[in-house]
Design a protein around this motif. Sequence first.
Motif, PDB file in Angstrom:
ATOM      1  N   PHE A 156      21.816   7.054 -30.203  1.00 56.83           N
ATOM      2  CA  PHE A 156      23.280   7.151 -30.174  1.00 56.83           C
ATOM      3  C   PHE A 156      23.838   5.866 -29.601  1.00 56.83           C
ATOM      4  N   SER A 157      24.879   5.340 -30.227  1.00 52.86           N
ATOM      5  CA  SER A 157      25.594   4.248 -29.583  1.00 52.86           C
ATOM      6  C   SER A 157      27.067   4.284 -29.942  1.00 52.86           C
ATOM      7  N   GLY A 158      27.860   3.653 -29.089  1.00 53.88           N
ATOM      8  CA  GLY A 158      29.304   3.633 -29.281  1.00 53.88           C
ATOM      9  C   GLY A 158      29.825   2.211 -29.201  1.00 53.88           C
ATOM     10  N   ILE A 159      30.940   1.999 -29.870  1.00 51.05           N
ATOM     11  CA  ILE A 159      31.574   0.673 -29.818  1.00 51.05           C
ATOM     12  C   ILE A 159      33.075   0.862 -29.697  1.00 51.05           C
ATOM     13  N   GLN A 160      33.685   0.066 -28.826  1.00 53.51           N
ATOM     14  CA  GLN A 160      35.129   0.200 -28.583  1.00 53.51           C
ATOM     15  C   GLN A 160      35.941  -0.488 -29.665  1.00 53.51           C
ATOM     16  N   PRO A 161      37.024   0.148 -30.099  1.00 55.84           N
ATOM     17  CA  PRO A 161      37.895  -0.494 -31.083  1.00 55.84           C
ATOM     18  C   PRO A 161      38.832  -1.480 -30.409  1.00 55.84           C
ATOM     19  N   VAL A 164      32.873   5.235 -33.007  1.00 53.00           N
ATOM     20  CA  VAL A 164      33.954   4.334 -32.597  1.00 53.00           C
ATOM     21  C   VAL A 164      34.693   5.039 -31.460  1.00 53.00           C
ATOM     22  N   VAL A 165      34.585   4.480 -30.239  1.00 55.69           N
ATOM     23  CA  VAL A 165      35.023   5.233 -29.052  1.00 55.69           C
ATOM     24  C   VAL A 165      36.489   4.949 -28.700  1.00 55.69           C
ATOM     25  N   ASP A 166      37.386   5.575 -29.455  1.00 55.64           N
ATOM     26  CA  ASP A 166      38.815   5.369 -29.205  1.00 55.64           C
ATOM     27  C   ASP A 166      39.269   6.039 -27.904  1.00 55.64           C
ATOM     28  N   GLU A 167      38.572   7.098 -27.475  1.00 57.95           N
ATOM     29  CA  GLU A 167      38.965   7.746 -26.213  1.00 57.95           C
ATOM     30  C   GLU A 167      38.671   6.839 -25.014  1.00 57.95           C
ATOM     31  N   HIS A 168      37.581   6.104 -25.081  1.00 56.46           N
ATOM     32  CA  HIS A 168      37.318   5.139 -24.014  1.00 56.46           C
ATOM     33  C   HIS A 168      38.371   4.023 -24.005  1.00 56.46           C
ATOM     34  N   ALA A 169      38.846   3.680 -25.190  1.00 55.58           N
ATOM     35  CA  ALA A 169      39.780   2.553 -25.293  1.00 55.58           C
ATOM     36  C   ALA A 169      41.066   2.784 -24.507  1.00 55.58           C
ATOM     37  N   THR A 219      36.475   7.837 -14.431  1.00 60.18           N
ATOM     38  CA  THR A 219      35.518   8.790 -15.014  1.00 60.18           C
ATOM     39  C   THR A 219      34.993   8.339 -16.385  1.00 60.18           C
ATOM     40  N   TYR A 220      35.295   7.113 -16.745  1.00 59.51           N
ATOM     41  CA  TYR A 220      34.787   6.528 -17.991  1.00 59.51           C
ATOM     42  C   TYR A 220      33.288   6.794 -18.199  1.00 59.51           C
ATOM     43  N   PRO A 221      32.451   6.587 -17.168  1.00 59.53           N
ATOM     44  CA  PRO A 221      31.012   6.821 -17.376  1.00 59.53           C
ATOM     45  C   PRO A 221      30.674   8.288 -17.695  1.00 59.53           C
ATOM     46  N   LEU A 255      32.616  10.388 -19.542  1.00 60.27           N
ATOM     47  CA  LEU A 255      32.896  10.541 -20.976  1.00 60.27           C
ATOM     48  C   LEU A 255      31.747   9.938 -21.784  1.00 60.27           C
ATOM     49  N   MET A 256      31.263   8.798 -21.342  1.00 60.77           N
ATOM     50  CA  MET A 256      30.160   8.140 -22.044  1.00 60.77           C
ATOM     51  C   MET A 256      28.874   8.958 -21.945  1.00 60.77           C
ATOM     52  N   ALA A 257      28.640   9.557 -20.792  1.00 61.43           N
ATOM     53  CA  ALA A 257      27.454  10.413 -20.637  1.00 61.43           C
ATOM     54  C   ALA A 257      27.546  11.583 -21.621  1.00 61.43           C
ATOM     55  N   GLY A 258      28.751  12.145 -21.741  1.00 60.62           N
ATOM     56  CA  GLY A 258      28.950  13.242 -22.687  1.00 60.62           C
ATOM     57  C   GLY A 258      28.657  12.818 -24.116  1.00 60.62           C
ATOM     58  N   ASP A 259      29.105  11.613 -24.496  1.00 50.19           N
ATOM     59  CA  ASP A 259      28.826  11.092 -25.841  1.00 50.19           C
ATOM     60  C   ASP A 259      27.332  11.181 -26.132  1.00 50.19           C
ATOM     61  N   ILE A 260      26.564  10.695 -25.193  1.00 51.14           N
ATOM     62  CA  ILE A 260      25.112  10.571 -25.391  1.00 51.14           C
ATOM     63  C   ILE A 260      24.448  11.948 -25.359  1.00 51.14           C
ATOM     64  N   LEU A 261      24.841  12.775 -24.371  1.00 49.14           N
ATOM     65  CA  LEU A 261      24.145  14.049 -24.155  1.00 49.14           C
ATOM     66  C   LEU A 261      24.472  15.082 -25.228  1.00 49.14           C
ATOM     67  N   ASP A 321      25.211  -5.071 -19.779  1.00 53.81           N
ATOM     68  CA  ASP A 321      26.348  -4.625 -18.961  1.00 53.81           C
ATOM     69  C   ASP A 321      26.525  -3.106 -18.968  1.00 53.81           C
ATOM     70  N   GLN A 322      25.882  -2.408 -19.933  1.00 53.80           N
ATOM     71  CA  GLN A 322      26.054  -0.954 -20.022  1.00 53.80           C
ATOM     72  C   GLN A 322      24.851  -0.178 -19.499  1.00 53.80           C
ATOM     73  N   LYS A 323      23.836  -0.901 -18.996  1.00 55.04           N
ATOM     74  CA  LYS A 323      22.623  -0.214 -18.528  1.00 55.04           C
ATOM     75  C   LYS A 323      22.921   0.754 -17.389  1.00 55.04           C
TER      76      LYS A 323
HETATM   77  N1  TRP Z   1      30.907   1.772 -22.871  1.00 56.31           N
HETATM   78  C1  TRP Z   1      30.370   1.183 -24.071  1.00 56.31           C
HETATM   79  C2  TRP Z   1      30.837  -0.283 -24.155  1.00 56.31           C
HETATM   80  O1  TRP Z   1      31.875  -0.606 -23.661  1.00 56.31           O
HETATM   81  C3  TRP Z   1      30.803   1.920 -25.313  1.00 56.31           C
HETATM   82  C4  TRP Z   1      30.272   3.316 -25.332  1.00 56.31           C
HETATM   83  C5  TRP Z   1      30.987   4.465 -25.180  1.00 56.31           C
HETATM   84  C6  TRP Z   1      28.931   3.702 -25.532  1.00 56.31           C
HETATM   85  N2  TRP Z   1      30.178   5.553 -25.274  1.00 56.31           N
HETATM   86  C7  TRP Z   1      28.906   5.113 -25.503  1.00 56.31           C
HETATM   87  C8  TRP Z   1      27.758   2.975 -25.735  1.00 56.31           C
HETATM   88  C9  TRP Z   1      27.705   5.828 -25.633  1.00 56.31           C
HETATM   89  C10 TRP Z   1      26.564   3.688 -25.869  1.00 56.31           C
HETATM   90  C11 TRP Z   1      26.556   5.102 -25.817  1.00 56.31           C
HETATM   91  O2  TRP Z   1      30.156  -1.078 -24.760  1.00 56.31           O
END
Ligand code: TRP
Length: 333
Positions: A9-14, A43-48, A129-131, A133-139, A151-153
Motif C-alpha cells: 500500500f502506498s499513498g501520494i499527496q495531491p 491519492v491522499v486528499d484527506e491528508h492534503a 493526528t496525520y500519522p 489517518l496514515m496508519a488507518g490507510d495502511i491497516l 522522511d515517512q519511515k
Molecule cells: N504521508 C505520505 C507522504 O506525505 C503520504 C501517505 C498518506 C502515505 N498515507 C500513506 C504513504 C500510506 C504510504 C502509506 O508522502
Amino acid sequence: MEENRKRIFSGIQPSGKIHLGNYLGAVRNWVQLQDEYDCIYCVVDEHAITVRQDPAELRRKTLELFAQLLACGVDPERSTLFVQSHVTQHAEIAWVLNCFTMFGELSRMTQFKDKSAKHADNVNAGLFTYPVLMAGDILLYQADLVPVGEDQKQHVEICRDIATRFNYNYGDVFTLPDAYIPKVGARVMSLNQPDSKMSKSIPEGCVYLMDKPDEIMRKFKRAITDSDTERCVRYDRANKPGVATLIDIYAAVTGKSYEAIEAEFEGKGYGAFKPAVGEAVVELFRPIRERTEELLADKAQLQQLYRAGAEKASAIAGRTLRKVYKKVGFLER
Ligand code: TRP
C-alpha cells in the motif's frame, strides 16, 4: 489477482504536479512493484487538507494526479488506484485508531514538529493526528509493505506501534507492515541547487512530467555545472555536485552505469552533456505527458476509473472496518 502475493500500500499527496524526483524516486517503483505484488495506491486528499487548500485547486490537482499515475503505468486492471475521500472507511477507522494512539507518541513525530513550525498560524488537530489517518490507510488493507521515502519511515513505525497495541488488546486484527525503501530508488537533486532535493519550492531546478519539451530542454541547458577547470563529465559528488546530479539523472533514465556515461562523453564538454540529459528526459516523459492529456480530455472515463478503484478498495476496507467495530464493541447495525 494471484493469491499469496504480498500486499503493497502506498499513498501520494495531491500537492502538485509530478516532477522528475517524484517519478524516479517513487512513481516508477510503484509501477514496477505491480509485477510482484498486489498493489493498492491512493491519492491522499484527506491528508492534503491538514494545510489550507484552495478547494477548486485541490479538486483539479487530485484529478490530474490520478490521470498522471495512470499514464505512468499504474494499471487499474492489476492494481487498485483510488482517491482516499471516496472510501469512507479511512476517516472512520482513523477515529478508532485515535483512541489507540498516545498524545506523547504523536508529539514526537518529526514531521509534525517541522510542519507546525512552518504553518505556525494553523497548527490544527488534523496536522497532529496525520500519522493516525496514515496508519488507518495502511491497516485497512492489511498491507505487508509500504514503499515510502526516508522522511515517512517514522510514520510507518508509529503505524506498527498502533497496530501492535490494538492486536494486543483484541487478537490478531491487523497485519504489521514494514516500510519498503526500494533498492533502485533514485534521489534526484535540484538542477540549480545540487545540494538540495529536487522540489517545487526551487522552481527553476525542477522538471515536471507535464513540462513541454522546450521547457525541459531550457531547464537542462541552464542546469548548474561546476566551475572546475577540467570541465569533463566525471562522477564526483563532493567536488562536482552539479555534474553528479546530471549523471545521476542520466543513469536513472537510461539505465547506463557511471563508467559507461563517462566513456560516452569522453572528450566532450558540459555543452554536449546537458542537452543529452535533457533529450533523454524529454523522451522519457513524452509518451506519459501525451497519455495524461488524453486521459484528462475524457473526464467521463476518468470518473469511471476512479469510481471502480474506490469500489475495489472499499470492499477490502469494509471487511477490516467491520472487524474493528466488532472488536471494540460497537453494536452491529
Ligand atoms: N504521508 C505520505 C507522504 O506525505 C503520504 C501517505 C498518506 C502515505 N498515507 C500513506 C504513504 C500510506 C504510504 C502509506 O508522502
